[in-house]
Design a protein around this motif. Structure first.
Motif, PDB file in Angstrom:
ATOM      1  N   UNK A   1      87.368  35.080  40.855  1.00 40.28           N
ATOM      2  CA  UNK A   1      86.279  35.865  41.197  1.00 40.28           C
ATOM      3  C   UNK A   1      85.165  35.366  40.830  1.00 40.28           C
ATOM      4  N   UNK A   2      84.252  35.617  42.094  1.00 37.83           N
ATOM      5  CA  UNK A   2      82.883  34.941  42.007  1.00 37.83           C
ATOM      6  C   UNK A   2      81.961  36.252  41.534  1.00 37.83           C
ATOM      7  N   UNK A   3      81.205  35.863  40.445  1.00 35.72           N
ATOM      8  CA  UNK A   3      80.163  36.813  39.850  1.00 35.72           C
ATOM      9  C   UNK A   3      78.781  36.733  40.262  1.00 35.72           C
ATOM     10  N   UNK A   4      78.110  37.783  41.026  1.00 36.77           N
ATOM     11  CA  UNK A   4      76.761  37.507  41.253  1.00 36.77           C
ATOM     12  C   UNK A   4      75.881  37.678  40.196  1.00 36.77           C
ATOM     13  N   UNK A   5      74.607  37.351  40.566  1.00 34.90           N
ATOM     14  CA  UNK A   5      73.642  37.568  39.393  1.00 34.90           C
ATOM     15  C   UNK A   5      73.380  39.265  39.213  1.00 34.90           C
ATOM     16  N   UNK A   6      73.461  39.725  38.042  1.00 31.57           N
ATOM     17  CA  UNK A   6      73.560  40.966  37.717  1.00 31.57           C
ATOM     18  C   UNK A   6      72.310  41.511  36.824  1.00 31.57           C
ATOM     19  N   UNK A   7      71.615  42.407  37.301  1.00 26.91           N
ATOM     20  CA  UNK A   7      70.598  43.119  36.365  1.00 26.91           C
ATOM     21  C   UNK A   7      70.905  44.625  36.026  1.00 26.91           C
ATOM     22  N   UNK A   8      70.549  45.104  34.880  1.00 25.96           N
ATOM     23  CA  UNK A   8      70.719  46.345  34.655  1.00 25.96           C
ATOM     24  C   UNK A   8      69.431  47.002  34.003  1.00 25.96           C
ATOM     25  N   UNK A   9      69.453  48.584  34.151  1.00 24.31           N
ATOM     26  CA  UNK A   9      68.528  49.312  33.363  1.00 24.31           C
ATOM     27  C   UNK A   9      69.094  50.635  33.079  1.00 24.31           C
ATOM     28  N   UNK A  10      68.557  51.060  31.889  1.00 27.36           N
ATOM     29  CA  UNK A  10      69.039  52.519  31.384  1.00 27.36           C
ATOM     30  C   UNK A  10      67.844  53.152  30.995  1.00 27.36           C
TER      31      UNK A  10
END
Length: 279
Positions: free
Chosen positions: A101-110
Motif C-alpha cells: 500500500x502506497x500512502x500519499x502525502x495527506x493533509x487534514x482540517x476540521x
C-alpha cells in the motif's frame, strides 16, 4: 547498528493557495457533518493553479466541515452514504503475495461552524497528517537485492466514519501491519541510500495528535521473490507530521541468522522538538 531520529515536517497547507514545495497534494475531499455528527454531504475538488475554493449554501444550523488534502498515486478510493458511512483510503497492489500500500502525502482540517445564511470558505488551513519513515541504508546494497518491504502499524484509510458516538476519532487503534514494497534494483552496489514510506498513524483524534510506537519489519527480496535479509526493529516512534529516520547497516548479516531484534533507548529533548533514538 541503527540509530533513529525524529523531527517535524512542514506543518500547513492552505485551501486557497497551495504551493508544490510545501504542499504536495492535488485533490481535496470535503465531508460535511450535521449537528449530530452524521455525514450529510461530500465534495471533491481538484487543486488548479495552486488554488482551491469551497462555497457552501447551507440551511441555518450547526455543522462540522472536515477536509482531506491528498496526493493521489492512483490508488485512492472514496465512498459515501448519507448518515451512515464515509471513507477515503489508499488501495493496495499485490507483490509476491504481499499487499503493498502506497500512502500519499495527506493533509487534514476540521472546522465547526454555525450559519444563518450562505457561507463561503476560503483560506482554510490544512495540517499534514501523515508521518514519514525513512530508512537510511549505510552499507552497500548487494547485487542480489531487488525489492524492499517495510511493514509498520499504520492505516490505509485516511478517514472512516465510525459512529456519531465517536466524533473525535480520526484513525482507530491498529495492531496489524501494513506493508509497502519498493524497488531497490537500481540502487545495487551503492551505499548511504535512503528508502522512505508514508504512514497514516493509528489511534489518532482530530483534536490531539499523539505519538505511537510500532514495530518495523524490513524484508529484502531478490529478483525471484526470495527473502535475502530480514530486520525486526521494536518500539519505533511515529507521529503525525513527523519524520522518523532509521539509519544503519542493513546487510551486514547476509551470511548469518536472517532475523534480529533490537531494543531502543530514547533520549528525549522536547525543548528542541526533536527525539533521538539509538539502539
Amino acid at each position: 547498528g541503527f540509530s533513529q531520529t525524529y523531527r517535524p515536517f512542514e506543518t500547513k497547507a492552505s485551501t486557497n493557495k497551495l504551493t508544490t514545495k510545501s504542499t504536495p497534494i492535488d485533490n481535496i475531499f470535503y465531508v460535511l457533518l450535521d449537528n449530530q455528527n452524521l455525514p450529510i454531504d461530500t465534495f471533491s475538488s481538484k487543486i488548479v493553479d495552486s488554488k482551491s475554493k469551497l462555497d457552501l449554501n447551507l440551511q441555518n444550523g450547526e455543522y462540522t466541515l472536515r477536509a482531506f488534502g491528498y496526493n493521489d498515486p492512483g490508488n485512492v478510493s472514496k465512498y459515501y452514504t448519507k448518515y451512515k458511512n464515509t471513507n477515503l483510503g489508499y488501495g493496495s497492489i499485490t507483490f509476491n503475495n504481499i499487499e503493498s500500500t502506497e500512502i500519499g502525502d495527506t493533509f487534514i482540517l476540521e472546522k465547526k461552524f454555525q450559519v444563518s445564511r450562505d457561507t463561503a470558505f476560503a483560506g482554510l488551513t490544512l495540517k499534514r497528517f501523515n508521518a514519514k519513515l525513512e530508512i537510511n541504508i549505510l552499507d552497500k546494497i548487494p547485487a542480489s537485492a531487488s525489492h524492499i518491504e517495510v511493514a509498520v502499524n499504520g492505516e490505509s484509510k485516511v478517514y472512516s466514519f465510525l459512529s456519531a458516538k465517536y466524533p473525535s476519532t480520526l484513525t482507530i487503534q491498529n495492531s496489524s501491519l501494513l506493508s509497502t514494497v519498493s524497488s531497490i534494483y537500481s540502487l545495487r552496489g551503492q551505499s548511504n541510500q535512503t528508502i522512505s514510506t508514508n504512514i497514516l498513524p493509528p489511534d489518532q483524534d482530530w483534536s490531539n495528535f499523539k505519538e505511537v510506537v510500532t514495530p518495523v519489519k524490513i524484508n529484502v527480496y531478490d529478483v525471484n521473490g526470495k527473502v535475502i535479509i530480514t530486520r525486526d526493529i521494536l518500539d519505533v516512534k511515529i507521529m503525525p507530521n513527523t519524520i522518523t529516520r532509521l539509519s544503519g547497516n542493513l546487510f551486514e548479516d547476509l551470511t548469518k541468522d536472517k532475523s534480529s531484534s533490537f531494543a531502543i533507548t530514547v533520549d528525549e529533548n522536547y525543548a528542541k522538538n526533536i527525539i533521538t533514538q539509538k539502539f
